[in-house]
Enzyme design. Structure first.
Site, mmCIF file in Angstrom:
data_model
loop_
_atom_site.group_PDB
_atom_site.id
_atom_site.type_symbol
_atom_site.label_atom_id
_atom_site.label_comp_id
_atom_site.label_asym_id
_atom_site.label_seq_id
_atom_site.Cartn_x
_atom_site.Cartn_y
_atom_site.Cartn_z
ATOM 1 N N CYS A 75 -38.181 10.658 -0.483
ATOM 2 C CA CYS A 75 -37.634 10.982 -2.223
ATOM 3 C C CYS A 75 -38.021 9.938 -2.800
ATOM 4 O O CYS A 75 -38.689 8.565 -1.717
ATOM 5 C CB CYS A 75 -36.427 11.126 -2.579
ATOM 6 S SG CYS A 75 -34.852 10.285 -1.766
ATOM 7 N N ARG A 98 -31.544 11.832 -2.440
ATOM 8 C CA ARG A 98 -31.679 13.678 -1.626
ATOM 9 C C ARG A 98 -31.993 12.982 -0.537
ATOM 10 O O ARG A 98 -31.341 14.195 0.950
ATOM 11 C CB ARG A 98 -32.432 13.553 -3.191
ATOM 12 C CG ARG A 98 -32.741 14.179 -3.932
ATOM 13 C CD ARG A 98 -33.599 14.339 -4.452
ATOM 14 N NE ARG A 98 -34.360 13.055 -5.144
ATOM 15 C CZ ARG A 98 -36.353 12.105 -5.977
ATOM 16 N NH1 ARG A 98 -36.251 13.232 -6.637
ATOM 17 N NH2 ARG A 98 -36.273 12.075 -6.091
ATOM 18 N N ASP A 133 -33.601 15.192 -9.317
ATOM 19 C CA ASP A 133 -33.275 13.776 -9.177
ATOM 20 C C ASP A 133 -32.159 13.737 -9.758
ATOM 21 O O ASP A 133 -31.999 13.565 -10.827
ATOM 22 C CB ASP A 133 -34.154 12.586 -9.419
ATOM 23 C CG ASP A 133 -33.896 11.261 -9.174
ATOM 24 O OD1 ASP A 133 -32.835 10.961 -8.842
ATOM 25 O OD2 ASP A 133 -34.990 10.095 -9.324
#
Ligand code: 4NP
Length: 165
Positions: A15, A21, A132
């Site tokens: 990520c 994440r 996000d």
């Protein structure tokens, strides 16, 4: 050659910051693998395209949300490198920006084929990326974990179906 002689199949989640994440995806997939008793057959790691959080534990909000679901996130953030394309068998991007950055970093066309989108493993969701959660509230972290649990379950099944790889 016996099954235990086989090299582990290596999966890298990527990520932006490597604090929300991708370390959560790492924890979810590792938990699935551990519960299946197949820890020696897979190696799971994560990295970020941005190096600003290097050495940090996952974001406290993600650690807390993950802990409520039974995942202990202890990864330390690190930047992804072009060497990862030689080391890993599968590299999974959380969103389109991560995917594009990884495509630019790939040292060869062949290695760029290792890059997949996490949303490609989702079922029953119409979203095409893992959002996000950094600037979101608690709901954002819960949504990310819901998506990651769904995608990691399907990813694990796809890894098993490719077992004679
Ligand atoms: P991640 O989330 O890419 O899921 O780890 C973020 C973490 C940090 C930042 C952005 C997104 N940041 O801007 O520092």
């Amino acid at each position: 050659m016996t099954a235990s002689d086989k090299k582990p199949y290596k999966i890298l989640f990527v990520c932006l910051g490597n604090i929300c994440r991708s370390p959560a995806a790492q924890g979810v997939l590792q938990s699935i693998i551990d519960r299946a008793g197949r820890a020696g057959e897979f190696l799971v790691d994560s990295a970020g395209t941005y190096s600003g959080h290097q050495g940090d534990l996952p974001d406290r909000r993600m650690r807390e949300a993950a802990s409520c679901r039974g995942y202990a996130l202890t990864h330390r953030a690190r930047p992804v490198s072009s060497l990862d394309f030689l080391d890993f068998d599968l590299i999974i991007a959380m969103d389109d920006n991560n995917y594009t950055d990884l495509m630019h970093l790939a040292p060869s066309v062949e290695s760029s084929r290792k890059v997949k989108r996490m949303a490609g493993y989702l079922t029953g969701h119409s979203i095409s990326y893992i959002p996000d959660p950094y600037y979101m509230g608690r709901d954002g972290f819960e949504l990310v974990l819901d998506l990651l649990e769904n995608a990691c379950g399907n990813l694990y099944r796809s890894l098993l179906s490719e077992e004679d790889r």
